[in-house]
Scaffold this motif. Sequence first.
Motif, short mmCIF file in Angstrom:
data_model
loop_
_atom_site.label_atom_id
_atom_site.label_comp_id
_atom_site.label_asym_id
_atom_site.label_seq_id
_atom_site.Cartn_x
_atom_site.Cartn_y
_atom_site.Cartn_z
N GLY A 345 39.14 -25.86 14.86
CA GLY A 345 40.32 -26.67 14.61
C GLY A 345 41.07 -26.29 13.34
O GLY A 345 42.01 -26.96 12.93
N TRP A 346 40.66 -25.16 12.72
CA TRP A 346 41.30 -24.71 11.47
C TRP A 346 42.79 -24.45 11.71
O TRP A 346 43.18 -23.70 12.59
N THR A 347 43.61 -25.10 10.92
CA THR A 347 45.06 -24.96 11.03
C THR A 347 45.61 -24.62 9.66
O THR A 347 45.32 -25.30 8.68
N ASN A 356 52.41 -21.26 11.94
CA ASN A 356 51.12 -21.95 11.99
C ASN A 356 50.19 -21.36 13.03
O ASN A 356 50.62 -20.78 14.02
N GLU A 358 45.99 -22.05 14.88
CA GLU A 358 44.83 -22.94 15.01
C GLU A 358 43.75 -22.26 15.83
O GLU A 358 44.03 -21.64 16.86
N ARG A 360 41.56 -23.44 18.19
CA ARG A 360 41.46 -24.73 18.87
C ARG A 360 40.02 -25.03 19.28
O ARG A 360 39.27 -24.12 19.70
#
Length: 414
Positions: A345-347, A356, A358, A360
């Motif tokens: 989930g790193w964004t 951006n 992610e 997911r």
Amino acid sequence: MVENDTRNRRSVLKVIGATGGAISLAGCTGGGGSSDAFTLGTLAPQSGGFSASGPSVVQGDELAVKHINEDGGVNGEDVEMIVRDTETDPNAGVRAARELIRQENVDALSGAVSSSVGMAIASMANQEEIPYIGGIGSAAIVNADCGPYVYTNNPSTYIVAQGTIPYLINEQGSQSIYCITADYTWGQTIQKTYEEIIPANGGEIAGTSFAPFGANDFSSQISKAIDSGADTLMMTLWGQDQVKCVNQMLQFGAREEFENIAMAWNSIALNKSMDSVEGIYAGGPYYWGIESDQNQTFVESYESEYNEKPPMASGMQYGSTTTLLNAANDADSISADDVATSLEGWTNDPYYKGGNQEFRPCDHQNVSDWFVLQGTAESERSADAEYMKVIQRRAGGEVVQDCSSACEALPAWS
């Protein structure tokens, strides 16, 4: 956790080449090593069929480590880096990864290139419970085991197709597309995706010819493409196979037979080897000519270090490794579980793209922007290596497959 003493720390930074020799990597170590240092194991094809990509993999990771260390390292300690040759072979890749884990006690793995090599390494990384980011290997490395320790920065075959095909159909009027496709796992998988995405966007597949890896003669495939009456030729090949096919296509005079011609990937080195890329479309997750402040800073830094524009492979490795190390910093830990959890989930605003991204949670696929490119005429090039120009930027969320069709069994971190 597997009992293999992977938590012991290294005492010296080494970069191991294809010959097994060791050299120091200047700027990437604080000296004698530390019990708290984060050690990265880089897996690069320094021999075998994909060896041309090996230096790009290593250089991308080297620069990421250098920049992280200049910013204070991971958790206050300089990152260390060790390189091993995958030999572009799954068995050799697994042996190299196992050596990095069990003998060098690395905290994470990066690299591979070949899909089959990456899938084999991914399976072992999940078994050994150590984070692994496949910088430019196929997204199938995640789906192979659906394990929590594996992430991919590389786009899935769905993203490759969905990123470029709609542009050809909706913007350039392609109606009938003939596909010349690599006859191994990556090509076979992407061809199945074309069979879904081309009709879904209102086009039709006029025919398909598969070509074995390492082929020298593409005349049969090109002749069939011309005879099909298709208005668009789509070439989905890798490395020198792509160069040979493009050059033979030009020698056939086939440029005049199609309204649109496209390739699945872009590479500076490959473009340089092609007789002409003028007007040919390509797609990719990174190109050095992306207009963003972050990218231009990255390009300038890469040129200063290596005296060349960053190839796509270097950009992808730099991005994935920077993300990995930032996630470790965010976790304030070098524990495998903590780093893997932090990645999910790193964004953030990534490394060079100016947008951006992610990883997911549902499949650990990196979701980030895709770029449609078009080849330039020699007279149009205002900079060295400006073989292509970016003509469309597509948001990652628009081109990625739905999670329901991805890795449903992935046991996400809680």
